[in-house]
Design an enzyme around this catalytic site. Structure first.
Site, PDB file in Angstrom:
ATOM      1  CD  GLU A  90      -2.499  -0.853   1.995  1.00  0.00           C
ATOM      2  OE1 GLU A  90      -4.097  -1.656   2.118  1.00  0.00           O
ATOM      3  OE2 GLU A  90      -3.040  -1.078   2.985  1.00  0.00           O
ATOM      4  CB  CYS A 103       3.101   7.604   3.019  1.00  0.00           C
ATOM      5  SG  CYS A 103       3.557   6.507   4.602  1.00  0.00           S
ATOM      6  CB  CYS A 110       6.567  -4.415   8.957  1.00  0.00           C
ATOM      7  SG  CYS A 110       7.629  -3.652  10.115  1.00  0.00           S
ATOM      8  CB  CYS A 114       5.490  -1.642  16.168  1.00  0.00           C
ATOM      9  SG  CYS A 114       7.086  -0.850  16.020  1.00  0.00           S
ATOM     10  CB  CYS A 117       1.925  -1.042  14.053  1.00  0.00           C
ATOM     11  SG  CYS A 117       2.563  -0.297  12.169  1.00  0.00           S
ATOM     12  CG  ASN A 288      -5.115   6.869  13.861  1.00  0.00           C
ATOM     13  OD1 ASN A 288      -6.090   7.105  13.555  1.00  0.00           O
ATOM     14  ND2 ASN A 288      -3.611   6.879  12.741  1.00  0.00           N
ATOM     15  CB  CYS A 331      -0.270   7.425  11.735  1.00  0.00           C
ATOM     16  SG  CYS A 331       0.456   8.594  10.665  1.00  0.00           S
TER      17      CYS A 331
HETATM   18  N1  SAH Z   1       8.811   1.310  10.127  1.00  0.00           N
HETATM   19  C1  SAH Z   1       9.029   2.876  10.700  1.00  0.00           C
HETATM   20  C2  SAH Z   1       8.056   3.559   9.626  1.00  0.00           C
HETATM   21  C3  SAH Z   1       6.551   3.019   9.291  1.00  0.00           C
HETATM   22  S1  SAH Z   1       4.932   3.764  11.084  1.00  0.00           S
HETATM   23  C4  SAH Z   1       8.707   3.505  12.048  1.00  0.00           C
HETATM   24  O1  SAH Z   1       8.887   2.694  12.840  1.00  0.00           O
HETATM   25  O2  SAH Z   1       9.174   4.433  11.622  1.00  0.00           O
HETATM   26  C5  SAH Z   1       5.265   5.204   9.990  1.00  0.00           C
HETATM   27  C6  SAH Z   1       5.031   6.063  11.533  1.00  0.00           C
HETATM   28  O3  SAH Z   1       3.319   5.704  11.845  1.00  0.00           O
HETATM   29  C7  SAH Z   1       6.083   5.597  12.547  1.00  0.00           C
HETATM   30  O4  SAH Z   1       6.402   6.558  13.352  1.00  0.00           O
HETATM   31  C8  SAH Z   1       5.127   4.598  13.503  1.00  0.00           C
HETATM   32  O5  SAH Z   1       5.353   4.646  14.693  1.00  0.00           O
HETATM   33  C9  SAH Z   1       3.509   5.434  13.034  1.00  0.00           C
HETATM   34  N2  SAH Z   1       2.902   4.535  13.979  1.00  0.00           N
HETATM   35  C10 SAH Z   1       2.888   3.749  12.890  1.00  0.00           C
HETATM   36  N3  SAH Z   1       1.040   2.756  14.140  1.00  0.00           N
HETATM   37  C11 SAH Z   1       0.693   3.370  14.794  1.00  0.00           C
HETATM   38  C12 SAH Z   1      -1.093   3.668  15.335  1.00  0.00           C
HETATM   39  N4  SAH Z   1      -1.475   2.629  15.318  1.00  0.00           N
HETATM   40  N5  SAH Z   1      -1.062   4.858  15.413  1.00  0.00           N
HETATM   41  C13 SAH Z   1       0.053   5.935  15.410  1.00  0.00           C
HETATM   42  N6  SAH Z   1       0.810   5.985  14.414  1.00  0.00           N
HETATM   43  C14 SAH Z   1       1.654   5.502  14.397  1.00  0.00           C
END
Ligand code: SAH
Length: 344
Positions: A90, A103, A110, A114, A117, A288, A331
């Site tokens: 995506e 983006c 991945c 996390c 995410c 989110n 995000c």
């Molecule tokens: N792997 C990289 C880039 C992808 S995530 C990283 O971790 O930075 C891009 C951004 O979105 C990161 O800051 C991540 O922590 C944030 N993110 C991921 N899940 C999220 C969520 N549920 N709500 C808000 N931000 C989120």
């Protein structure tokens, strides 16, 4: 077969020389690929038939198919692209006052895991090649008939787990006779792979570095992001300080606020202590909620308090505007909804 979009201009010159051709041909091919955005070698009409044949024998031109496109009420567009091996990724197009930002994803899936995410929980397939990273921008420029001015590596994947291809993709994006997206208009976001922060610092690339911090204490951060067990906050901040000292560039720290998890005044105080004196900016993101996720958004009132505390104490902080949440494009919401594009 090799994808011709995987090569930056210098490497493409070397490829052509190896085929017994003049290096200036690389410039012509770059124009066809990135300005005219042709989909086949046959359209490269100022290239001899013979060379076109050789090119066809040696290279593919990667062209993504749009498998799905969703449009948000705020104008944000989410694309599901089909890759040549049937995998899908995506990408999101966002409209800001300063221009259009894409983006991009850097991997199919991945490995970082996390907890907040949506990309977690889908199997990791592979990293994207440089050409597949660049193609996301080309495909969106073509679909919208417009110019992309900014790129953020904040889609699916960990860009520092695909470091070489990401940096090479940036070189391709930078080319003034190609897509012409300057490094200053490109941000890489990492969950905190410390050795690669040092590597980027030594690289002399002008892109912006964003760090997904999300907490200033190791216990909370480890519970949100397993990577913190490999590289803890102290090691991360040490690497960031090296980066700032080496590049003289400001780092952007991302901090997704989750109710009663990392959004108390004490957390703001700890964050100020951690970042005090650093050339940095804090980007606050209302977290989110993802399917079956345990984290929920902080209240807006609380987010504003958190921001004001940081600003009042010498750390510049802003609240990130939420775009595309109605189409699961905000995000952390990207998750490759269709795991594989069915071939039949
Ligand atoms: N792997 C990289 C880039 C992808 S995530 C990283 O971790 O930075 C891009 C951004 O979105 C990161 O800051 C991540 O922590 C944030 N993110 C991921 N899940 C999220 C969520 N549920 N709500 C808000 N931000 C989120």
């Amino acid at each position: 077969m090799k994808n011709i979009k995987d090569y930056n201009i210098d490497d493409l010159k070397k490829e052509l020389e190896a085929l017994g051709e003049k290096p200036f041909r690389a410039e012509q091919i770059f124009k066809w690929l990135y300005i005219d955005k042709v989909k086949s070698f046959d359209e490269m009409t100022n290239i001899s038939l013979e060379l076109r044949k050789t090119l066809k024998e040696n290279y593919d031109i990667c062209n993504f198919k749009i498998a799905k496109k969703l449009e948000s009420v705020d104008g944000t567009k989410k694309y599901l692209f089909e890759l040549s091996d049937g995998n899908a990724i995506e990408s999101v197009l966002m409209e800001y006052h300063f221009g259009k930002t894409v983006c991009v994803s850097s991997q199919v899936g991945c490995k970082m895991g996390c907890k907040f995410c949506a990309s977690t929980g889908i199997p990791f397939e592979r990293s994207l090649s440089s050409g597949e990273i660049v193609e996301q921008i080309i495909a969106i420029e073509q679909d919208t008939q417009s110019k992309i001015s900014n790129v953020v590596f904040m889609g699916i994947g960990e860009p520092f787990d695909n470091y070489d291809n990401v940096l090479n993709a940036i070189k391709i994006l930078n080319n003034p006779k190609g897509l012409n997206i300057g490094a200053r208009h490109i941000s890489i976001s990492t969950s905190g792979i410390v050795p690669k922060i040092y590597a980027l610092a030594d690289e002399n690339v002008q892109c912006t570095l964003s760090i997904s911090l999300h907490s200033s204490n190791n216990e909370t951060r480890s519970s949100m992001m397993p990577i913190n067990n490999a590289y803890n906050i102290q090691e991360l901040i040490k690497a960031c300080k090296y980066y700032i000292q080496k590049t003289n560039k400001r780092i952007s720290f991302e901090y997704a606020l989750a109710k009663d998890n990392n959004d108390n005044l004490k957390d703001a105080e700890d964050l100020v202590k951690l970042l005090k004196g650093m050339l940095c900016h804090v980007n606050l993101i209302p977290i989110n909620k993802i399917e079956n996720g345990k984290y929920t958004k902080s209240s807006l009132e609380n987010i504003i308090k958190f921001r004001d505390y940081l600003n009042d104490n010498g750390i510049t902080a802003t609240i990130r505007r939420e775009l595309g949440s109605d189409i699961n494009a905000a995000c952390g919401q990207l998750r490759r909804t269709n795991l594989k594009i069915s071939k039949n």
